[in-house]
Structures are given as structure tokens and as C-alpha cells.
Design a protein around this motif. Structure first.
Motif, mmCIF file in Angstrom:
data_model
loop_
_atom_site.group_PDB
_atom_site.id
_atom_site.type_symbol
_atom_site.label_atom_id
_atom_site.label_comp_id
_atom_site.label_asym_id
_atom_site.label_seq_id
_atom_site.Cartn_x
_atom_site.Cartn_y
_atom_site.Cartn_z
ATOM 1 N N ASP A 109 -4.494 -10.819 -62.818
ATOM 2 C CA ASP A 109 -4.211 -11.041 -61.399
ATOM 3 C C ASP A 109 -5.495 -11.117 -60.577
ATOM 4 O OD1 ASP A 109 -1.483 -11.101 -61.842
ATOM 5 O OD2 ASP A 109 -1.215 -8.958 -61.462
ATOM 6 N N VAL A 150 6.025 -9.262 -74.290
ATOM 7 C CA VAL A 150 6.012 -9.496 -72.846
ATOM 8 C C VAL A 150 5.306 -8.347 -72.140
ATOM 9 C CG1 VAL A 150 7.430 -9.829 -70.781
ATOM 10 C CG2 VAL A 150 8.125 -10.863 -72.965
ATOM 11 N N THR A 172 -1.105 -6.065 -65.716
ATOM 12 C CA THR A 172 -1.678 -7.419 -65.628
ATOM 13 C C THR A 172 -2.802 -7.495 -64.596
ATOM 14 O OG1 THR A 172 -0.028 -8.108 -63.991
ATOM 15 C CG2 THR A 172 0.510 -8.461 -66.324
ATOM 16 N N ALA A 178 6.115 -9.637 -59.496
ATOM 17 C CA ALA A 178 5.049 -9.177 -60.382
ATOM 18 C C ALA A 178 4.780 -10.248 -61.431
ATOM 19 C CB ALA A 178 5.424 -7.863 -61.067
ATOM 20 N N THR A 179 3.562 -10.257 -61.947
ATOM 21 C CA THR A 179 3.187 -11.200 -62.997
ATOM 22 C C THR A 179 3.882 -10.829 -64.303
ATOM 23 O OG1 THR A 179 1.037 -11.576 -61.980
ATOM 24 C CG2 THR A 179 1.241 -12.112 -64.323
ATOM 25 N N LYS A 180 4.279 -11.850 -65.049
ATOM 26 C CA LYS A 180 4.875 -11.627 -66.368
ATOM 27 C C LYS A 180 4.185 -12.561 -67.360
ATOM 28 C CE LYS A 180 9.319 -11.016 -66.679
ATOM 29 N NZ LYS A 180 10.793 -11.258 -66.756
ATOM 30 N N GLU A 213 4.367 -7.005 -68.303
ATOM 31 C CA GLU A 213 4.722 -7.187 -66.894
ATOM 32 C C GLU A 213 3.816 -6.358 -65.997
ATOM 33 O OE1 GLU A 213 8.885 -7.396 -65.768
ATOM 34 O OE2 GLU A 213 9.470 -7.229 -67.882
ATOM 35 N N GLY A 214 3.486 -6.949 -64.832
ATOM 36 C CA GLY A 214 2.646 -6.286 -63.850
ATOM 37 C C GLY A 214 3.454 -5.379 -62.938
ATOM 38 N N GLY A 231 -3.468 -7.826 -69.457
ATOM 39 C CA GLY A 231 -2.648 -8.944 -69.909
ATOM 40 C C GLY A 231 -3.372 -9.925 -70.805
ATOM 41 N N ALA A 284 5.661 -15.773 -65.209
ATOM 42 C CA ALA A 284 5.895 -15.553 -63.779
ATOM 43 C C ALA A 284 4.597 -15.146 -63.117
ATOM 44 C CB ALA A 284 6.965 -14.488 -63.559
ATOM 45 N N THR A 285 4.439 -15.507 -61.853
ATOM 46 C CA THR A 285 3.214 -15.195 -61.119
ATOM 47 C C THR A 285 3.530 -14.854 -59.675
ATOM 48 O OG1 THR A 285 1.082 -16.084 -60.380
ATOM 49 C CG2 THR A 285 2.888 -17.659 -60.596
ATOM 50 N N THR A 286 2.701 -14.026 -59.092
ATOM 51 C CA THR A 286 2.838 -13.700 -57.673
ATOM 52 C C THR A 286 2.233 -14.798 -56.805
ATOM 53 O OG1 THR A 286 0.767 -12.451 -57.742
ATOM 54 C CG2 THR A 286 2.810 -11.219 -58.100
#
Length: 366
Positions: free
Chosen positions: A343, A332, A339, A311-313, A334-335, A235, A275-277
């Protein structure tokens, strides 16, 4: 000295859990696996925080040599890359590797080399003569170094009549600068195979002969044009763009990333976390500042970031005013796979926040 002061000093020496300078743990060059000489550095002791596995420096190819921090959560990924790398080389267990420039071992991480059972050492002096002498004496299976330096050393060995004393069937693992293709015929004359290793201190080794060594590598559209792709690791954009060729890499036709035709990406991409976990945006904001300081990559956090996401974005955007880039749609990523590196650093930040500072000088009393 008063009796009270004497008693306090005695108790301090006998029972204190705070180390003196002599009692502090030390991470030496040997511990890091880079205990070899270079003409480009001075050895300096520093206080390194426990949250970093080790410190190293960039190569200085595009700016000053800057500090790089490697967090503990990255080490398992570097070990996995090393296992993949040596399996592809087919060098066998307990292979001897002669490293011509000690900081290259930092890109592996010493734990990764130990995990693979590789025995590595360094030139006693950073010169072609030293390489020839040690190669003849030690007969390494792998020689790791910059390609033009290896080419010049082999040519010199030939002129000196030492070709027959050089190792038989060695593997030349070139790194640090774009591949000098004039090395290939010289190495062939010795019966050596040549492999092109690409990576950096910040993220470790990334490709071998144009083939990715990690699962979290993305080749994103590059401002350089349709023939190029921006290299993104976990990422995080490298700032490097490469030609993608159907005919393949000169060392392996299966490798489509032509790492010896690198161009700096302009405008470079910045990362925006969508976005994040993680449970809190503040954790990601701190991790983003850490990434800027120890990895040299700009990461920003969206105001409306989604936390506790599955998931991370991440979004890649040009690091210039929008009016300088026409019709650009953010890229974009995405994990969880794409990522992973990002992470890992967020996880390191989370782990750090769970542990208080242990140095009493930082603890504010009432």
C-alpha cells in the motif's frame, strides 16, 4: 551574436527557474549515510528522480547486484523498525556503531539511524586489520557486519595480543549472510553479545534473532515443505523460505524463524491484486510495474480487480504453469496491516500522478 540572442541569453541567466548542472540538488554518499569505502563498488553519479528517496543495490547473493529504489513513503516504516531494533538491543541513546560494509546502512536508511540518535561510521579500509584498529581506537558499542568476517577479526585480534584493547561489552550485529554459528563461542570469550539481523535492501530489516521487526510480516505455506514458511513482507513475497522451530533461534529462544537456515523458495510466488483501496485500477497497474523494476517482485492485477475497496486483498500464486503445481489454493493476504508495504508503494504512485514533470524538456508545446 545578435542583440536579440544576447538579450535572450541574459534573461535566461537572470530569470530561468530551470537549474544548470551546477545548480542541481545533490544527494551524496554522506547524505545517504553510506560514505565509506568498499572494494566491491565504483562510485558513479546518476540522475535520481525526486519520487525516490534514494537508490541502492541488492547484495548479489542470488544474481547480479540489481538496482533497488526506495520510495519516500517507505521511510517512516524503516524508522519504526530501527527504533524497535535498538530498543531490543538495549544499546542506549547516542550509541556508536561501527559498520564494516557501507551498503548495510542503506538497509536502515540514514533517516532511520538519525531518528534513533545512532552515531555510525565505517572502516577506513575494508579489511580485518582496519576493523581491529578502529574498534580499539573508537570503542564502539555496536559492530555491524557479516558474521564470518567478525569471527575472523576477533580470532586475529586474539592472536595479535590485542584482545584487552578491544571494546568492552560490545554488541555484534550480524547481517548480510546466514549466521556463522562459530562466532558465538568466540564472541562469548570477549564478553560480547551476538544478534542475527535479517533483511534486504528492497524492504529493510525484517527480523532480529528470529523475531519479526515489522507488523506486516506473514509466514505463508512454502513449497519447500511443512517445516518451512515463505517470508512475505507487506504482501510481497521474499522468495526466501525458513524453518520455523519451536525450540527457537540460537540467539533467542523466543525467535521461531530460523534465519540461518534459509532456502530459496521454488516455485517462487507471484502476487495478484484482487482488491485495492485506490480509486483506479490503472494506478495499481503502474505501481505493479514499479515494484517489478525497483523491488524485483512480480505483481499482476486481476482483470476484475475491485477498486475503492475497504482494504487491499492480494493472492500469492506459484510463478509456474498451473499444471506443475497440484491442488494449489491461492494464499490470500488482506490489509490493511498485512499489506502495508504494498500500500505504501501504491500511495507513492498516487502521489507521483498528482505532480507534473518539472523538467521543461518533457513538456510538449503546441
Amino acid at each position: 551574436m545578435s542583440d536579440k540572442l544576447q538579450a535572450l541569453e541574459t534573461a535566461l541567466d537572470a530569470f530561468s527557474t530551470v537549474p544548470s548542472l551546477e545548480e542541481m540538488p545533490r544527494r551524496t554518499l554522506a547524505d545517504k549515510g553510506i560514505d565509506g569505502p568498499t572494494a566491491a563498488h565504483v562510485i558513479e553519479e546518476v540522475h535520481t528522480p525526486f519520487n525516490l528517496a534514494y537508490l541502492t543495490f541488492t547484495t548479489g547473493s542470488s544474481a547480479f547486484q540489481n538496482i533497488v529504489g526506495v520510495v519516500h513513503s517507505e521511510i517512516s516504516g524503516r524508522c519504526a523498525v530501527a527504533r524497535t531494533l535498538f530498543e531490543k538491543l538495549g544499546s542506549g541513546p547516542h550509541a556508536k556503531m561501527l559498520v564494516t560494509y557501507p551498503p548495510l546502512a542503506n538497509v536502515f536508511a540514514a533517516d532511520a539511524l538519525r531518528d534513533c540518535g545512532v552515531e555510525w561510521n565505517f572502516l577506513r579500509r575494508s579489511s580485518r586489520d582496519a576493523l581491529i584498529v578502529q574498534a580499539c581506537q573508537e570503542q564502539p558499542k555496536i559492530i555491524l557486519g557479516e558474521s564470518s568476517f567478525l569471527r575472523a577479526s576477533l580470532e586475529q585480534a586474539t592472536k595479535m595480543g590485542l584482545k584487552d584493547e578491544m571494546p568492552k561489552g560490545a554488541i555484534l550485529l550480524t547481517a548480510g549472510t546466514p549466521l556463522d554459528q562459530e562466532l558465538l563461542p568466540v564472541a562469548d570469550g570477549y564478553g560480547y553479545s551476538v544478534h542475527d539481523l535479517y533483511g534486504c535492501q528492497e524492504f529493510g530489516w525484517l527480523t532480529l534473532d528470529g523475531v519479526p521487526l515489522r507488523d506486516d510480516i506473514t509466514l505463508a505455506p512454502s513449497p519447500r515443505g511443512d517445516g518451512y514458511r515463505e517470508f512475505v513482507v507487506g504482501g510481497l513475497p521474499m522468495g526466501d523460505s525458513f524453518v520455523i522451530s519451536k525450540t527457537g533461534h540460537v540467539c533467542n529462544p523466543e525467535g521461531k524463524i530460523i534465519t540461518y537456515r534459509r532456502e530459496r523458495t521454488y516455485p517462487e510466488y507471484e502476487v495478484v491484486v484482487l482488491a485495492t483501496t485506490a480509486h483506479a485500477a490503472n494506478t495499481v497497474e503502474k505501481a505493479s510495474r514499479t515494484i517489478l523494476r525497483i523491488k524485483g517482485r512480480v505483481v499482476k492485477v486481476a482483470r476484475d480487480i475491485q477498486t475503492n475497496a475497504p482494504a487491499t486483498k492480494l493472492a500469492l500464486v506459484p510463478g509456474v504453469p498451473a499444471n506443475e503445481v497440484e491442488d494449489f489454493e491461492p494464499i490470500v493476504i488482506e490489509g490493511p496491516v498485512a499489506t502495508k508495504l504494498f500500500d505504501d508503494i501504491v500511495q507513492a504512485q498516487t502521489d507521483l500522478q498528482k505532480s507534473a514533470k518539472t523538467d521543461p524538456a518533457w513538456i510538449k508545446g503546441r
